[in-house]
Design a protein around this motif. Structure first.
Motif, PDB file in Angstrom:
ATOM      1  N   THR A   1     -22.192  -4.587 -67.532  1.00  5.19           N
ATOM      2  CA  THR A   1     -22.681  -3.835 -66.380  1.00  5.19           C
ATOM      3  C   THR A   1     -23.510  -2.651 -66.871  1.00  5.19           C
ATOM      4  OG1 THR A   1     -20.748  -4.447 -65.074  1.00  5.19           O
ATOM      5  CG2 THR A   1     -22.003  -2.524 -64.336  1.00  5.19           C
ATOM      6  N   VAL A   2     -24.690  -2.474 -66.285  1.00  2.00           N
ATOM      7  CA  VAL A   2     -25.580  -1.387 -66.695  1.00  2.00           C
ATOM      8  C   VAL A   2     -25.973  -0.564 -65.477  1.00  2.00           C
ATOM      9  CG1 VAL A   2     -26.491  -2.594 -68.717  1.00  2.00           C
ATOM     10  CG2 VAL A   2     -27.611  -2.887 -66.491  1.00  2.00           C
ATOM     11  N   TYR A   3     -26.529   0.605 -65.753  1.00  2.00           N
ATOM     12  CA  TYR A   3     -26.910   1.534 -64.675  1.00  2.00           C
ATOM     13  C   TYR A   3     -28.034   2.413 -65.197  1.00  2.00           C
ATOM     14  CZ  TYR A   3     -26.163   5.063 -60.950  1.00  2.00           C
ATOM     15  OH  TYR A   3     -26.299   5.916 -59.882  1.00  2.00           O
ATOM     16  N   LEU A   4     -29.115   2.561 -64.396  1.00  2.00           N
ATOM     17  CA  LEU A   4     -30.234   3.393 -64.828  1.00  2.00           C
ATOM     18  C   LEU A   4     -30.710   4.261 -63.666  1.00  2.00           C
ATOM     19  CD1 LEU A   4     -33.263   2.206 -67.017  1.00  2.00           C
ATOM     20  CD2 LEU A   4     -33.091   4.378 -65.821  1.00  2.00           C
ATOM     21  N   PRO A   5     -30.088   5.416 -63.490  1.00  2.00           N
ATOM     22  CA  PRO A   5     -30.577   6.409 -62.530  1.00  2.00           C
ATOM     23  C   PRO A   5     -31.545   7.357 -63.244  1.00  2.00           C
ATOM     24  CG  PRO A   5     -28.514   7.143 -63.427  1.00  2.00           C
ATOM     25  CD  PRO A   5     -28.845   5.843 -64.137  1.00  2.00           C
ATOM     26  N   GLN A   6     -32.004   8.366 -62.558  1.00  2.00           N
ATOM     27  CA  GLN A   6     -32.783   9.419 -63.202  1.00  2.00           C
ATOM     28  C   GLN A   6     -31.814  10.397 -63.864  1.00  2.00           C
ATOM     29  OE1 GLN A   6     -35.027  11.958 -60.568  1.00  2.00           O
ATOM     30  NE2 GLN A   6     -36.403  12.645 -62.185  1.00  2.00           N
ATOM     31  N   THR A   7     -32.037  10.672 -65.142  1.00  2.00           N
ATOM     32  CA  THR A   7     -31.232  11.656 -65.867  1.00  2.00           C
ATOM     33  C   THR A   7     -32.127  12.827 -66.243  1.00  2.00           C
ATOM     34  OG1 THR A   7     -29.776   9.949 -66.778  1.00  2.00           O
ATOM     35  CG2 THR A   7     -29.784  12.086 -67.886  1.00  2.00           C
ATOM     36  N   ILE A   8     -31.723  14.018 -65.864  1.00  2.00           N
ATOM     37  CA  ILE A   8     -32.509  15.222 -66.134  1.00  2.00           C
ATOM     38  C   ILE A   8     -31.715  16.134 -67.058  1.00  2.00           C
ATOM     39  CG2 ILE A   8     -33.673  17.233 -65.144  1.00  2.00           C
ATOM     40  CD1 ILE A   8     -33.845  15.658 -62.500  1.00  2.00           C
ATOM     41  N   ARG A   9     -32.294  16.455 -68.192  1.00  2.00           N
ATOM     42  CA  ARG A   9     -31.663  17.407 -69.116  1.00  2.00           C
ATOM     43  C   ARG A   9     -32.160  18.813 -68.809  1.00  2.00           C
ATOM     44  NH1 ARG A   9     -33.049  16.707 -75.307  1.00  2.00           N
ATOM     45  NH2 ARG A   9     -35.072  17.497 -74.570  1.00  2.00           N
ATOM     46  N   ALA A  10     -31.234  19.743 -68.659  1.00  2.00           N
ATOM     47  CA  ALA A  10     -31.558  21.157 -68.467  1.00  2.00           C
ATOM     48  C   ALA A  10     -31.162  21.893 -69.742  1.00  2.00           C
ATOM     49  CB  ALA A  10     -30.815  21.719 -67.262  1.00  2.00           C
ATOM     50  N   LEU A  11     -32.158  22.315 -70.516  1.00  2.00           N
ATOM     51  CA  LEU A  11     -31.928  22.912 -71.830  1.00  2.00           C
ATOM     52  C   LEU A  11     -32.514  24.315 -71.866  1.00  2.00           C
ATOM     53  CD1 LEU A  11     -31.119  22.777 -74.839  1.00  2.00           C
ATOM     54  CD2 LEU A  11     -33.324  21.640 -75.267  1.00  2.00           C
ATOM     55  N   GLN A  12     -31.666  25.282 -72.158  1.00  2.00           N
ATOM     56  CA  GLN A  12     -32.097  26.676 -72.238  1.00  2.00           C
ATOM     57  C   GLN A  12     -31.787  27.224 -73.623  1.00  2.00           C
ATOM     58  OE1 GLN A  12     -30.297  29.254 -69.335  1.00  2.00           O
ATOM     59  NE2 GLN A  12     -31.467  31.052 -69.950  1.00  2.00           N
ATOM     60  N   PHE A  13     -32.820  27.709 -74.310  1.00  2.00           N
ATOM     61  CA  PHE A  13     -32.633  28.369 -75.592  1.00  2.00           C
ATOM     62  C   PHE A  13     -32.297  29.843 -75.367  1.00  2.00           C
ATOM     63  CE2 PHE A  13     -35.569  24.839 -76.655  1.00  2.00           C
ATOM     64  CZ  PHE A  13     -34.778  24.191 -77.593  1.00  2.00           C
ATOM     65  N   THR A  14     -31.795  30.487 -76.408  1.00  2.00           N
ATOM     66  CA  THR A  14     -31.353  31.871 -76.250  1.00  2.00           C
ATOM     67  C   THR A  14     -32.495  32.811 -75.891  1.00  2.00           C
ATOM     68  OG1 THR A  14     -31.554  32.137 -78.653  1.00  2.00           O
ATOM     69  CG2 THR A  14     -29.363  31.639 -77.785  1.00  2.00           C
ATOM     70  N   LEU A  15     -33.731  32.482 -76.287  1.00  2.00           N
ATOM     71  CA  LEU A  15     -34.850  33.369 -75.981  1.00  2.00           C
ATOM     72  C   LEU A  15     -35.561  32.986 -74.688  1.00  2.00           C
ATOM     73  CD1 LEU A  15     -36.162  35.835 -77.555  1.00  2.00           C
ATOM     74  CD2 LEU A  15     -38.058  34.278 -78.002  1.00  2.00           C
ATOM     75  N   ASP A  16     -35.170  31.879 -74.077  1.00  2.00           N
ATOM     76  CA  ASP A  16     -35.793  31.486 -72.817  1.00  2.00           C
ATOM     77  C   ASP A  16     -35.541  32.533 -71.747  1.00  2.00           C
ATOM     78  OD1 ASP A  16     -37.153  29.065 -73.182  1.00  2.00           O
ATOM     79  OD2 ASP A  16     -35.299  27.908 -73.099  1.00  2.00           O
ATOM     80  N   ALA A  17     -36.423  32.548 -70.750  1.00  2.00           N
ATOM     81  CA  ALA A  17     -36.158  33.340 -69.557  1.00  2.00           C
ATOM     82  C   ALA A  17     -34.916  32.779 -68.869  1.00  2.00           C
ATOM     83  CB  ALA A  17     -37.369  33.295 -68.631  1.00  2.00           C
TER      84      ALA A  17
ATOM     85  N   ARG B   1     -40.791  24.902 -57.670  1.00  2.00           N
ATOM     86  CA  ARG B   1     -41.337  25.988 -58.475  1.00  2.00           C
ATOM     87  C   ARG B   1     -41.342  25.578 -59.950  1.00  2.00           C
ATOM     88  NH1 ARG B   1     -44.503  29.571 -55.901  1.00  2.00           N
ATOM     89  NH2 ARG B   1     -43.576  30.242 -53.932  1.00  2.00           N
ATOM     90  N   ALA B   2     -42.233  26.201 -60.711  1.00  2.00           N
ATOM     91  CA  ALA B   2     -42.339  25.879 -62.129  1.00  2.00           C
ATOM     92  C   ALA B   2     -41.064  26.263 -62.866  1.00  2.00           C
ATOM     93  CB  ALA B   2     -43.531  26.606 -62.737  1.00  2.00           C
ATOM     94  N   THR B   3     -40.670  25.415 -63.799  1.00  2.00           N
ATOM     95  CA  THR B   3     -39.550  25.737 -64.674  1.00  2.00           C
ATOM     96  C   THR B   3     -40.063  26.604 -65.824  1.00  2.00           C
ATOM     97  OG1 THR B   3     -39.900  23.713 -65.948  1.00  2.00           O
ATOM     98  CG2 THR B   3     -38.379  23.597 -64.081  1.00  2.00           C
ATOM     99  N   VAL B   4     -39.182  26.903 -66.772  1.00  2.00           N
ATOM    100  CA  VAL B   4     -39.560  27.782 -67.872  1.00  2.00           C
ATOM    101  C   VAL B   4     -40.714  27.161 -68.669  1.00  2.00           C
ATOM    102  CG1 VAL B   4     -37.825  26.790 -69.419  1.00  2.00           C
ATOM    103  CG2 VAL B   4     -38.685  29.084 -69.849  1.00  2.00           C
ATOM    104  N   PRO B   5     -41.776  27.919 -68.930  1.00  2.00           N
ATOM    105  CA  PRO B   5     -42.902  27.365 -69.698  1.00  2.00           C
ATOM    106  C   PRO B   5     -42.601  27.348 -71.192  1.00  2.00           C
ATOM    107  CG  PRO B   5     -43.364  29.628 -69.072  1.00  2.00           C
ATOM    108  CD  PRO B   5     -42.047  29.275 -68.436  1.00  2.00           C
TER     109      PRO B   5
END
Length: 404
Positions: free
Chosen positions: A109-125, A253-257
């Motif tokens: 059995t398989v499954y393929l939804p949309q997966t979104i990674r939210a990654l914030q570095f220490t210097l990011d806004a 809105r735009a995410t972190v550039p």
């Protein structure tokens, strides 16, 4: 400037209609189980727990996939990560499972939804960057795993590849900039970081709108590596740097550039030219929070060039300028001469706006275009409405530039 995630989302909206026909008796969704799996995966990555991370990979996956996943883990955990999470959803583009060949997974059995990674570095806004992962999940003996990442490439949905997925990386950090480079490029990265700090000091003198004033950047080793990372649809060999961000699917809105340097070209410039280029890119970063889906390339590139070159007076238009500003495609397609002309005419239009309405007018115009994310009309309509606030039309602006 690139909007990779936005383009991906729009494409996905197009294809989902052909893949997600409703059924009379749909099976129970594994969405919650997969979310639990990814919570464990993110926890393992933040804690640098390699064994726990490995336990989220399909035990029957090909060795190449398993090795690539562990290589990605090793690279990411070498970086200063502030936060990491994954979101799995089917409300934006639907369920893509029908695009997966179950035979590739032994009939499981398989499954393929949309997966979104939210990654914030220490210097990011105070916000993460967002990336689509396009992982296929597979169920073995009642347990879900990450099993693949290339089942929808034929649909144009490429798996995200980061610098740390491809080779080891190190970070170089100044008060306002963190550059991610490969170890062999450490010395060059330090020089770029110094130029970036100089560029930010220039921005502080010329950019009048609030922004965080710090940035994470990437310096790939080659144009080919850069093209892979940003999933370029243009020839990156013609350019020197890019700012990339997505649009948040909820707020639009735009995410972190993030900054991406094409250093094969940038390194050929003198220090002053490199700093000017970085000023241009940092204007895009500073303007991300004020940019909307209808903000045209000419307004973004023109403002960035005008600020980077010291707020100059307008130049005479090139033969390429007609009765409308440069089109979006003219900044990435065509000859090098055509692209340069598009940038020059855009800068002159912004400079002419400052001459006619004052130095604050380009910033007011830029803010007005991005003020309402959802509105009727198209980009031309939004430009006309935003110029009307300043008492101008597009035709009047171009006419004034032609008259000199």
């Amino acid at each position: 400037m690139l909007r990779r995630a936005l383009v991906t989302a729009l494409l996905a909206l197009t294809i989902s209609a052909t893949l997600t026909a409703p059924t009379q008796a749909a099976a129970a969704s594994p969405l919650d189980a997969v979310k639990t799996l990814l919570t464990a995966r993110a926890k393992a990555e933040v804690a640098s727990d390699r064994a726990a991370f490995a336990d989220t990979i399909d035990p029957q996956a090909p060795a190449a996939f398993r090795d690539a996943q562990l290589k990605s883990f090793d690279g990411l955990t070498s970086l200063p990560v502030q936060s990491l999470s994954y979101d799995v959803r089917v409300d934006l583009i639907g369920d893509l499972t029908r695009a997966v060949s179950r035979s590739e997974y032994g009939g499981a059995t398989v499954y393929l939804p949309q997966t979104i990674r939210a990654l914030q570095f220490t210097l990011d806004a105070d916000a993460p960057g967002l990336d689509d992962m396009w992982w296929t999940y597979v169920q073995r003996d009642g347990k879900w795993y990450v099993g693949g990442n290339d089942d929808v490439t034929d649909l144009g949905l490429e798996p995200t590849e980061s610098m740390w997925d491809l080779a080891p990386v190190v970070t170089l950090q100044t008060p306002h900039v963190m550059l991610i480079v490969h170890p062999e490029n450490r010395d060059r990265g330090q020089a770029l970081a110094a130029s970036a700090e100089n560029a930010l000091r220039t921005i502080a003198q010329r950019w009048t709108l609030p922004w965080p004033g710090r940035l994470v950047g990437f310096v790939p080793s080659s144009p080919d590596e850069l093209a892979t990372i940003i999933q370029a649809t243009i020839d990156v060999k013609k350019f020197v740097a890019f700012i990339s961000y997505a649009f948040d699917p909820e707020s639009l809105r735009a995410t972190v550039p993030r900054l991406y340097v094409q250093d094969t070209n940038l390194s050929r410039y003198g220090t002053a030219q490199q700093t000017e280029t970085l000023v241009h890119e940092f204007v895009h970063a500073a303007g991300a929070a004020y940019t909307g889906p209808y903000t045209p390339a000419w307004a973004q590139e023109g403002l960035a060039d005008w600020i980077a070159t010291g707020l100059p007076k307008p130049e005479a238009p090139t033969p390429q300028l007609n009765d409308t500003p440069p089109r979006n495609d003219q900044f990435g397609a065509g000859s090098q001469t055509d692209i340069v002309r598009a940038y020059r005419d855009s800068k002159s239009l912004v400079a002419e706006l400052a001459v006619l309405k004052g130095k604050a007018a380009p910033f007011d115009f830029f803010k007005a275009m991005g003020a309402d994310i959802v509105r009727p009309g198209n980009s031309d309509y939004v430009v006309d409405k935003s110029l009307a606030v300043l008492g101008l039309t597009t035709g009047e602006l171009i006419g004034a530039l032609r008259r000199g």
